[in-house]
Design a protein around this motif. Structure first.
Motif, PDB file in Angstrom:
ATOM      1  N   GLY A  23     -33.781  37.002 -32.186  1.00 33.70           N
ATOM      2  CA  GLY A  23     -33.535  37.230 -33.598  1.00 33.70           C
ATOM      3  C   GLY A  23     -32.537  36.323 -34.282  1.00 33.70           C
ATOM      4  N   CYS A  24     -32.049  35.300 -33.622  1.00 33.52           N
ATOM      5  CA  CYS A  24     -31.112  34.381 -34.271  1.00 33.52           C
ATOM      6  C   CYS A  24     -31.840  33.502 -35.283  1.00 33.52           C
ATOM      7  N   PRO A  25     -31.260  33.297 -36.462  1.00 37.17           N
ATOM      8  CA  PRO A  25     -31.815  32.307 -37.383  1.00 37.17           C
ATOM      9  C   PRO A  25     -31.809  30.923 -36.728  1.00 37.17           C
ATOM     10  N   GLU A  26     -32.666  30.049 -37.206  1.00 32.23           N
ATOM     11  CA  GLU A  26     -32.807  28.711 -36.620  1.00 32.23           C
ATOM     12  C   GLU A  26     -31.478  28.001 -36.456  1.00 32.23           C
ATOM     13  N   GLY A  54     -26.952  37.121 -19.751  1.00 34.41           N
ATOM     14  CA  GLY A  54     -25.898  38.046 -20.139  1.00 34.41           C
ATOM     15  C   GLY A  54     -25.909  38.324 -21.628  1.00 34.41           C
ATOM     16  N   TYR A  55     -26.096  37.280 -22.429  1.00 34.66           N
ATOM     17  CA  TYR A  55     -26.180  37.469 -23.880  1.00 34.66           C
ATOM     18  C   TYR A  55     -27.394  38.333 -24.243  1.00 34.66           C
ATOM     19  N   VAL A  56     -28.505  38.101 -23.558  1.00 30.82           N
ATOM     20  CA  VAL A  56     -29.717  38.876 -23.851  1.00 30.82           C
ATOM     21  C   VAL A  56     -29.509  40.343 -23.498  1.00 30.82           C
ATOM     22  N   ARG A  57     -28.862  40.619 -22.371  1.00 31.07           N
ATOM     23  CA  ARG A  57     -28.603  42.013 -21.990  1.00 31.07           C
ATOM     24  C   ARG A  57     -27.712  42.702 -23.017  1.00 31.07           C
ATOM     25  N   LEU A  58     -26.721  41.984 -23.503  1.00 34.44           N
ATOM     26  CA  LEU A  58     -25.844  42.556 -24.533  1.00 34.44           C
ATOM     27  C   LEU A  58     -26.630  42.852 -25.808  1.00 34.44           C
ATOM     28  N   TRP A  59     -27.531  41.951 -26.157  1.00 34.91           N
ATOM     29  CA  TRP A  59     -28.383  42.170 -27.338  1.00 34.91           C
ATOM     30  C   TRP A  59     -29.280  43.379 -27.137  1.00 34.91           C
ATOM     31  N   GLU A  60     -29.830  43.511 -25.947  1.00 30.73           N
ATOM     32  CA  GLU A  60     -30.717  44.638 -25.658  1.00 30.73           C
ATOM     33  C   GLU A  60     -29.990  45.980 -25.801  1.00 30.73           C
ATOM     34  N   LYS A  61     -28.701  45.992 -25.495  1.00 35.69           N
ATOM     35  CA  LYS A  61     -27.903  47.211 -25.616  1.00 35.69           C
ATOM     36  C   LYS A  61     -27.228  47.316 -26.986  1.00 35.69           C
ATOM     37  N   GLN A  62     -27.664  46.456 -27.908  1.00 37.85           N
ATOM     38  CA  GLN A  62     -27.195  46.492 -29.300  1.00 37.85           C
ATOM     39  C   GLN A  62     -25.691  46.238 -29.417  1.00 37.85           C
ATOM     40  N   ARG A  63     -25.187  45.437 -28.523  1.00 35.33           N
ATOM     41  CA  ARG A  63     -23.787  45.039 -28.614  1.00 35.33           C
ATOM     42  C   ARG A  63     -23.634  43.692 -29.304  1.00 35.33           C
ATOM     43  N   ASP A  85     -18.756  40.601 -37.278  1.00 38.07           N
ATOM     44  CA  ASP A  85     -19.896  41.509 -37.414  1.00 38.07           C
ATOM     45  C   ASP A  85     -20.705  41.604 -36.119  1.00 38.07           C
ATOM     46  N   SER A  86     -19.992  41.611 -34.997  1.00 42.02           N
ATOM     47  CA  SER A  86     -20.605  41.709 -33.660  1.00 42.02           C
ATOM     48  C   SER A  86     -21.543  40.548 -33.351  1.00 42.02           C
ATOM     49  N   GLY A  87     -21.362  39.417 -34.019  1.00 34.55           N
ATOM     50  CA  GLY A  87     -22.224  38.263 -33.781  1.00 34.55           C
ATOM     51  C   GLY A  87     -21.920  37.561 -32.471  1.00 34.55           C
ATOM     52  N   LEU A  88     -22.779  36.635 -32.115  1.00 44.75           N
ATOM     53  CA  LEU A  88     -22.519  35.770 -30.955  1.00 44.75           C
ATOM     54  C   LEU A  88     -21.212  35.018 -31.183  1.00 44.75           C
ATOM     55  N   ALA A 265     -23.850  44.863 -19.957  1.00 42.60           N
ATOM     56  CA  ALA A 265     -24.421  45.842 -20.878  1.00 42.60           C
ATOM     57  C   ALA A 265     -24.024  47.260 -20.483  1.00 42.60           C
ATOM     58  N   PHE A 266     -23.660  48.062 -21.465  1.00 43.19           N
ATOM     59  CA  PHE A 266     -23.514  49.486 -21.230  1.00 43.19           C
ATOM     60  C   PHE A 266     -24.029  50.220 -22.464  1.00 43.19           C
ATOM     61  N   LEU A 267     -24.514  51.432 -22.273  1.00 39.76           N
ATOM     62  CA  LEU A 267     -25.181  52.141 -23.358  1.00 39.76           C
ATOM     63  C   LEU A 267     -24.226  52.725 -24.380  1.00 39.76           C
ATOM     64  N   ASP A 268     -23.143  53.333 -23.899  1.00 36.99           N
ATOM     65  CA  ASP A 268     -22.249  54.051 -24.797  1.00 36.99           C
ATOM     66  C   ASP A 268     -20.913  53.342 -24.897  1.00 36.99           C
ATOM     67  N   PRO A 269     -20.447  53.002 -26.103  1.00 38.08           N
ATOM     68  CA  PRO A 269     -19.129  52.374 -26.235  1.00 38.08           C
ATOM     69  C   PRO A 269     -18.022  53.349 -25.861  1.00 38.08           C
ATOM     70  N   LEU A 270     -16.932  52.819 -25.352  1.00 40.92           N
ATOM     71  CA  LEU A 270     -15.802  53.674 -25.011  1.00 40.92           C
ATOM     72  C   LEU A 270     -15.273  54.335 -26.283  1.00 40.92           C
ATOM     73  N   PRO A 271     -14.901  55.609 -26.227  1.00 33.94           N
ATOM     74  CA  PRO A 271     -14.537  56.336 -27.438  1.00 33.94           C
ATOM     75  C   PRO A 271     -13.169  55.985 -28.018  1.00 33.94           C
ATOM     76  N   ASP A 272     -12.299  55.401 -27.208  1.00 35.50           N
ATOM     77  CA  ASP A 272     -10.923  55.196 -27.669  1.00 35.50           C
ATOM     78  C   ASP A 272     -10.541  53.728 -27.849  1.00 35.50           C
ATOM     79  N   LEU A 273     -11.534  52.882 -28.165  1.00 33.92           N
ATOM     80  CA  LEU A 273     -11.235  51.470 -28.358  1.00 33.92           C
ATOM     81  C   LEU A 273     -10.313  51.295 -29.567  1.00 33.92           C
ATOM     82  N   PRO A 274      -9.222  50.555 -29.414  1.00 36.31           N
ATOM     83  CA  PRO A 274      -8.269  50.409 -30.518  1.00 36.31           C
ATOM     84  C   PRO A 274      -8.673  49.379 -31.566  1.00 36.31           C
TER      85      PRO A 274
END
Length: 359
Positions: A23-26, A54-63, A85-88, A265-274
Protein backbone atom coordinates in the motif's frame (compact mmCIF):
# COMPACT_ATOMS: atom_id res chain seq x y z
CA UNK A 1 26.65 -20.50 4.72
CA UNK A 2 26.88 -19.75 1.01
CA UNK A 3 25.59 -16.55 -0.56
CA UNK A 4 23.97 -15.63 -3.84
CA UNK A 5 24.79 -12.43 -5.72
CA UNK A 6 22.07 -10.04 -6.87
CA UNK A 7 22.46 -6.88 -8.90
CA UNK A 8 21.40 -3.66 -7.21
CA UNK A 9 18.65 -2.93 -9.74
CA UNK A 10 17.14 -6.39 -9.30
CA UNK A 11 16.85 -5.96 -5.54
CA UNK A 12 15.69 -2.37 -5.89
CA UNK A 13 12.86 -3.33 -8.25
CA UNK A 14 11.83 -6.23 -6.00
CA UNK A 15 11.88 -4.08 -2.85
CA UNK A 16 9.84 -1.32 -4.47
CA UNK A 17 7.33 -3.94 -5.58
CA UNK A 18 6.97 -5.28 -2.01
CA UNK A 19 6.38 -1.82 -0.57
CA UNK A 20 3.82 -0.97 -3.25
CA UNK A 21 2.09 -4.31 -2.67
CA UNK A 22 1.43 -3.38 0.97
CA UNK A 23 0.00 0.00 0.00
CA UNK A 24 2.88 2.48 -0.18
CA UNK A 25 2.50 5.27 -2.74
CA UNK A 26 5.03 5.08 -5.58
CA UNK A 27 7.31 7.82 -4.23
CA UNK A 28 7.34 6.29 -0.73
CA UNK A 29 8.07 2.81 -2.09
CA UNK A 30 11.01 4.21 -4.10
CA UNK A 31 12.34 6.09 -1.06
CA UNK A 32 11.95 3.15 1.33
CA UNK A 33 13.71 0.85 -1.13
CA UNK A 34 16.53 3.38 -1.50
CA UNK A 35 17.11 3.42 2.26
CA UNK A 36 17.27 -0.38 2.46
CA UNK A 37 19.47 -0.74 -0.63
CA UNK A 38 21.88 1.86 0.72
CA UNK A 39 22.39 -0.43 3.70
CA UNK A 40 23.05 -3.51 1.57
CA UNK A 41 25.38 -1.59 -0.73
CA UNK A 42 27.36 -0.25 2.23
CA UNK A 43 27.82 -3.75 3.62
CA UNK A 44 25.42 -3.35 6.54
CA UNK A 45 23.54 -6.55 5.75
CA UNK A 46 21.59 -6.53 9.01
CA UNK A 47 19.54 -3.46 7.96
CA UNK A 48 18.92 -4.04 4.27
CA UNK A 49 16.46 -6.16 2.32
CA UNK A 50 16.78 -8.88 4.95
CA UNK A 51 14.44 -6.67 7.02
CA UNK A 52 11.67 -6.63 4.41
CA UNK A 53 9.62 -9.48 5.88
CA UNK A 54 9.73 -7.74 9.26
CA UNK A 55 8.14 -4.60 7.82
CA UNK A 56 5.47 -6.71 6.11
CA UNK A 57 4.64 -8.53 9.36
CA UNK A 58 4.28 -5.21 11.15
CA UNK A 59 1.96 -4.00 8.38
CA UNK A 60 -0.09 -7.18 8.62
CA UNK A 61 -0.62 -6.51 12.34
CA UNK A 62 -1.61 -2.91 11.55
CA UNK A 63 1.40 -1.45 13.30
CA UNK A 64 2.61 0.30 10.13
CA UNK A 65 0.55 2.81 8.17
CA UNK A 66 1.82 2.64 4.58
CA UNK A 67 0.13 5.89 3.56
CA UNK A 68 0.76 8.15 6.57
CA UNK A 69 -0.15 11.79 7.08
CA UNK A 70 3.17 13.01 8.47
CA UNK A 71 2.65 16.25 10.38
CA UNK A 72 4.63 18.89 12.27
CA UNK A 73 3.09 19.08 15.73
CA UNK A 74 5.42 21.61 17.35
CA UNK A 75 7.81 24.07 15.73
CA UNK A 76 10.17 27.00 16.20
CA UNK A 77 12.50 28.60 13.66
CA UNK A 78 15.23 26.02 14.19
CA UNK A 79 13.43 23.08 15.82
CA UNK A 80 10.38 20.90 15.26
CA UNK A 81 8.64 17.76 16.42
CA UNK A 82 7.16 15.51 13.75
CA UNK A 83 4.42 12.89 14.17
CA UNK A 84 4.97 10.05 11.71
CA UNK A 85 1.40 8.70 11.88
CA UNK A 86 2.80 5.17 12.36
CA UNK A 87 4.48 5.38 8.95
CA UNK A 88 7.57 3.52 7.80
CA UNK A 89 10.58 5.05 9.49
CA UNK A 90 12.21 4.69 6.08
CA UNK A 91 9.84 7.46 4.92
CA UNK A 92 9.24 9.42 8.12
CA UNK A 93 12.93 10.00 8.92
CA UNK A 94 13.73 11.48 5.46
CA UNK A 95 10.77 13.86 5.90
CA UNK A 96 12.27 14.97 9.22
CA UNK A 97 15.76 15.27 7.76
CA UNK A 98 14.53 17.41 4.87
CA UNK A 99 12.80 19.67 7.39
CA UNK A 100 15.99 19.95 9.44
CA UNK A 101 17.98 20.89 6.33
CA UNK A 102 15.40 23.48 5.29
CA UNK A 103 15.72 25.10 8.69
CA UNK A 104 19.51 24.91 8.51
CA UNK A 105 19.51 26.63 5.12
CA UNK A 106 17.54 29.54 6.60
CA UNK A 107 18.93 29.79 10.12
CA UNK A 108 22.24 27.88 10.18
CA UNK A 109 21.00 24.74 11.91
CA UNK A 110 17.88 22.62 12.17
CA UNK A 111 16.87 19.99 14.72
CA UNK A 112 13.88 17.69 14.47
CA UNK A 113 12.58 15.09 16.90
CA UNK A 114 10.18 12.39 15.69
CA UNK A 115 7.50 10.34 17.40
CA UNK A 116 5.03 7.72 16.19
CA UNK A 117 7.47 6.19 13.70
CA UNK A 118 9.01 2.77 13.05
CA UNK A 119 12.42 1.28 12.24
CA UNK A 120 14.27 3.76 9.99
CA UNK A 121 17.04 1.65 8.45
CA UNK A 122 20.64 2.78 8.87
CA UNK A 123 21.24 6.09 10.60
CA UNK A 124 23.94 6.87 8.06
CA UNK A 125 21.47 7.22 5.20
CA UNK A 126 19.74 10.12 6.91
CA UNK A 127 22.81 11.92 8.26
CA UNK A 128 24.56 11.74 4.89
CA UNK A 129 21.79 13.73 3.20
CA UNK A 130 23.14 16.83 4.91
CA UNK A 131 26.65 16.28 3.57
CA UNK A 132 25.34 16.81 0.03
CA UNK A 133 24.47 20.37 1.05
CA UNK A 134 27.78 21.14 2.80
CA UNK A 135 26.23 20.55 6.18
CA UNK A 136 27.15 18.35 9.12
CA UNK A 137 24.43 15.72 9.53
CA UNK A 138 23.15 13.95 12.64
CA UNK A 139 20.72 11.05 12.94
CA UNK A 140 19.77 8.72 15.75
CA UNK A 141 16.91 6.45 16.75
CA UNK A 142 15.81 4.44 19.71
CA UNK A 143 14.78 0.82 19.37
CA UNK A 144 13.08 -2.04 21.16
CA UNK A 145 14.72 -3.00 24.48
CA UNK A 146 17.38 -5.68 24.06
CA UNK A 147 20.27 -4.04 25.93
CA UNK A 148 20.88 -4.33 29.66
CA UNK A 149 22.44 -1.26 31.28
CA UNK A 150 25.63 -1.76 33.26
CA UNK A 151 25.14 -3.91 36.40
CA UNK A 152 21.79 -5.40 35.40
CA UNK A 153 20.30 -8.24 33.39
CA UNK A 154 17.09 -6.34 32.63
CA UNK A 155 16.55 -5.18 29.06
CA UNK A 156 15.82 -1.47 29.24
CA UNK A 157 17.39 0.09 26.12
CA UNK A 158 17.63 -0.57 22.41
CA UNK A 159 20.80 -0.74 20.36
CA UNK A 160 20.06 2.98 19.83
CA UNK A 161 22.35 3.87 16.90
CA UNK A 162 23.73 7.32 16.20
CA UNK A 163 25.45 8.79 13.15
CA UNK A 164 27.50 11.92 12.52
CA UNK A 165 28.44 12.79 8.93
CA UNK A 166 31.03 15.43 7.95
CA UNK A 167 31.75 16.67 4.40
CA UNK A 168 35.32 16.70 3.13
CA UNK A 169 37.07 18.11 0.05
CA UNK A 170 39.10 15.66 -2.02
CA UNK A 171 38.03 12.71 0.12
CA UNK A 172 34.69 11.04 0.84
CA UNK A 173 32.79 12.29 3.87
CA UNK A 174 33.70 11.06 7.33
CA UNK A 175 30.72 9.03 8.54
CA UNK A 176 30.59 7.79 12.13
CA UNK A 177 27.64 5.37 12.12
CA UNK A 178 27.38 3.04 15.09
CA UNK A 179 25.14 1.30 17.59
CA UNK A 180 25.57 2.27 21.23
CA UNK A 181 25.40 -1.43 22.11
CA UNK A 182 28.41 -3.73 21.81
CA UNK A 183 26.77 -5.03 18.62
CA UNK A 184 23.55 -4.50 16.71
CA UNK A 185 20.89 -7.19 17.02
CA UNK A 186 21.10 -7.67 13.26
CA UNK A 187 24.64 -8.99 13.68
CA UNK A 188 23.31 -11.70 15.97
CA UNK A 189 20.76 -12.58 13.29
CA UNK A 190 23.57 -12.83 10.73
CA UNK A 191 25.48 -15.16 13.06
CA UNK A 192 22.34 -17.24 13.58
CA UNK A 193 21.82 -17.64 9.83
CA UNK A 194 25.48 -18.58 9.41
CA UNK A 195 25.32 -20.92 12.43
CA UNK A 196 28.37 -19.26 13.97
CA UNK A 197 29.13 -18.04 17.52
CA UNK A 198 29.37 -14.33 18.29
CA UNK A 199 32.43 -12.68 19.87
CA UNK A 200 32.65 -12.61 23.65
CA UNK A 201 31.41 -9.33 25.06
CA UNK A 202 28.39 -8.93 22.78
CA UNK A 203 25.74 -10.71 24.85
CA UNK A 204 25.07 -12.10 28.30
CA UNK A 205 22.80 -14.84 29.60
CA UNK A 206 19.72 -14.27 31.73
CA UNK A 207 22.02 -14.74 34.74
CA UNK A 208 24.40 -12.02 33.54
CA UNK A 209 27.17 -14.36 32.39
CA UNK A 210 29.13 -13.76 29.19
CA UNK A 211 28.20 -16.05 26.30
CA UNK A 212 29.01 -16.52 22.62
CA UNK A 213 25.62 -18.06 21.83
CA UNK A 214 23.94 -15.97 19.07
CA UNK A 215 20.55 -17.28 20.31
CA UNK A 216 21.03 -15.93 23.85
CA UNK A 217 18.31 -13.31 23.46
CA UNK A 218 15.76 -16.05 22.84
CA UNK A 219 16.45 -17.57 26.26
CA UNK A 220 16.21 -14.39 28.32
CA UNK A 221 19.67 -13.02 27.68
CA UNK A 222 20.50 -9.46 26.66
CA UNK A 223 22.84 -7.43 24.52
CA UNK A 224 25.54 -5.49 26.33
CA UNK A 225 26.24 -1.76 26.05
CA UNK A 226 29.20 -0.51 24.03
CA UNK A 227 32.21 -1.45 26.17
CA UNK A 228 30.73 -4.83 27.16
CA UNK A 229 31.25 -4.64 30.93
CA UNK A 230 32.10 -2.07 33.60
CA UNK A 231 35.82 -2.90 33.53
CA UNK A 232 35.91 -2.10 29.80
CA UNK A 233 33.77 1.02 29.84
CA UNK A 234 30.20 -0.22 29.44
CA UNK A 235 29.00 2.70 31.56
CA UNK A 236 30.03 4.94 28.64
CA UNK A 237 27.99 2.90 26.18
CA UNK A 238 25.08 3.01 28.62
CA UNK A 239 25.42 6.80 28.79
CA UNK A 240 25.46 7.15 25.00
CA UNK A 241 22.43 4.88 24.64
CA UNK A 242 20.57 6.82 27.32
CA UNK A 243 21.34 10.06 25.47
CA UNK A 244 19.86 8.65 22.26
CA UNK A 245 16.76 7.41 24.10
CA UNK A 246 16.14 10.81 25.70
CA UNK A 247 16.71 12.87 22.54
CA UNK A 248 14.66 10.60 20.30
CA UNK A 249 11.78 9.72 22.58
CA UNK A 250 11.51 11.62 25.85
CA UNK A 251 11.97 14.83 23.85
CA UNK A 252 9.54 13.90 21.07
CA UNK A 253 6.79 12.03 22.90
CA UNK A 254 7.69 8.59 21.52
CA UNK A 255 8.00 5.47 23.65
CA UNK A 256 11.27 5.12 25.54
CA UNK A 257 13.26 2.60 27.54
CA UNK A 258 11.46 -0.71 28.13
CA UNK A 259 8.25 0.55 26.49
CA UNK A 260 9.59 0.82 22.93
CA UNK A 261 7.53 -1.59 20.76
CA UNK A 262 9.49 -4.56 19.39
CA UNK A 263 10.37 -5.02 15.74
CA UNK A 264 8.11 -8.07 15.63
CA UNK A 265 4.38 -8.42 15.13
CA UNK A 266 1.98 -8.63 18.03
CA UNK A 267 -1.80 -8.36 18.00
CA UNK A 268 -2.52 -6.22 21.04
CA UNK A 269 -0.56 -3.07 21.94
CA UNK A 270 0.68 -2.82 25.50
CA UNK A 271 -1.88 -0.87 27.56
CA UNK A 272 0.54 1.38 29.45
CA UNK A 273 2.76 2.77 26.69
CA UNK A 274 3.84 6.29 27.70
CA UNK A 275 4.31 7.59 24.15
CA UNK A 276 3.71 7.01 20.45
CA UNK A 277 5.70 4.57 18.33
CA UNK A 278 9.47 4.77 18.31
CA UNK A 279 11.44 8.01 18.12
CA UNK A 280 14.16 9.57 15.99
CA UNK A 281 16.26 12.69 16.27
CA UNK A 282 17.92 14.31 13.25
CA UNK A 283 19.82 17.50 12.70
CA UNK A 284 21.84 19.54 10.23
CA UNK A 285 24.34 22.37 10.69
CA UNK A 286 25.64 24.56 7.87
CA UNK A 287 29.42 24.48 7.79
CA UNK A 288 29.47 28.09 6.65
CA UNK A 289 27.71 28.99 9.85
CA UNK A 290 31.10 28.47 11.49
CA UNK A 291 33.72 29.14 8.81
CA UNK A 292 34.02 29.22 5.00
CA UNK A 293 33.21 25.82 3.52
CA UNK A 294 36.43 25.62 1.46
CA UNK A 295 38.56 26.21 4.55
CA UNK A 296 36.69 23.55 6.49
CA UNK A 297 37.05 21.01 3.68
CA UNK A 298 40.77 21.72 3.32
CA UNK A 299 41.22 21.05 7.00
CA UNK A 300 39.05 17.94 6.85
CA UNK A 301 41.29 16.64 4.06
CA UNK A 302 44.36 17.39 6.16
CA UNK A 303 42.74 15.65 9.14
CA UNK A 304 42.04 12.56 7.04
CA UNK A 305 45.54 12.50 5.55
CA UNK A 306 47.21 12.77 8.95
CA UNK A 307 45.18 9.98 10.48
CA UNK A 308 45.74 7.76 7.44
CA UNK A 309 49.47 8.37 7.81
CA UNK A 310 49.51 7.19 11.44
CA UNK A 311 52.02 4.41 12.03
CA UNK A 312 50.04 1.16 12.23
CA UNK A 313 50.70 -1.58 14.76
CA UNK A 314 50.71 -3.97 11.80
CA UNK A 315 51.27 -3.06 8.15
CA UNK A 316 48.35 -5.35 7.32
CA UNK A 317 45.97 -3.14 9.33
CA UNK A 318 46.25 0.57 8.46
CA UNK A 319 44.16 3.20 10.23
CA UNK A 320 40.57 3.15 9.01
CA UNK A 321 38.74 6.45 8.67
CA UNK A 322 35.08 6.21 9.76
CA UNK A 323 32.99 5.44 6.67
CA UNK A 324 35.83 3.87 4.65
CA UNK A 325 34.76 0.21 4.97
CA UNK A 326 31.23 1.08 3.88
CA UNK A 327 32.51 3.05 0.90
CA UNK A 328 34.72 0.13 -0.20
CA UNK A 329 31.81 -2.26 0.17
CA UNK A 330 29.64 0.02 -1.95
CA UNK A 331 32.20 0.12 -4.76
CA UNK A 332 32.53 -3.67 -4.78
CA UNK A 333 28.84 -4.39 -4.54
CA UNK A 334 27.87 -1.93 -7.25
CA UNK A 335 30.36 -3.66 -9.54
CA UNK A 336 29.90 -7.29 -8.53
CA UNK A 337 26.47 -7.54 -6.93
CA UNK A 338 25.04 -7.73 -3.41
CA UNK A 339 25.54 -11.03 -1.57
CA UNK A 340 22.53 -12.48 0.25
CA UNK A 341 22.61 -15.66 2.30
CA UNK A 342 20.50 -18.59 1.15
CA UNK A 343 18.26 -18.13 4.21
CA UNK A 344 17.55 -14.50 3.30
CA UNK A 345 16.93 -15.37 -0.36
CA UNK A 346 14.49 -18.11 0.67
CA UNK A 347 12.66 -15.66 2.94
CA UNK A 348 12.49 -12.97 0.24
CA UNK A 349 11.25 -15.35 -2.44
CA UNK A 350 8.52 -16.62 -0.14
CA UNK A 351 7.56 -13.01 0.55
CA UNK A 352 7.56 -12.21 -3.16
CA UNK A 353 5.39 -15.21 -3.94
CA UNK A 354 2.90 -14.10 -1.32
CA UNK A 355 2.73 -10.50 -2.59
CA UNK A 356 3.18 -11.05 -6.31
CA UNK A 357 6.77 -9.79 -6.63
CA UNK A 358 9.35 -11.94 -8.39
CA UNK A 359 13.00 -12.24 -7.39
Amino acid sequence: MSSLLFQENTLRTFTECIFKAIGCPEKDAVLAADVLLSSDLRGIDSHGVARLSGYVRLWEKQRINTNPNITIVHETATTATVDGDSGLGLVVAPFAMNLAMEKAEKYGSGWVSVRNSNHFGIAGYHAMQAVKKDMVGFAMTNASPLVAPTYTTERLLGTNPMCYAFPAGNYPPVVVDMATAAAANGKLEIAQRAQKPVPAGWVQTSAGESTIDPHALKTGGSLLPLGSDRDHGSHKGFGLSATVDILTAVLSGANYGPWVPPFVAFLDPLPDLPGKGIGHFVGAMRVDGFRPVDEFKQNMDRWIERFKAAKPISEDCPVIIPGEPELEAEKLRKANGIPLTEAVVKDLRALGEKLGCGL
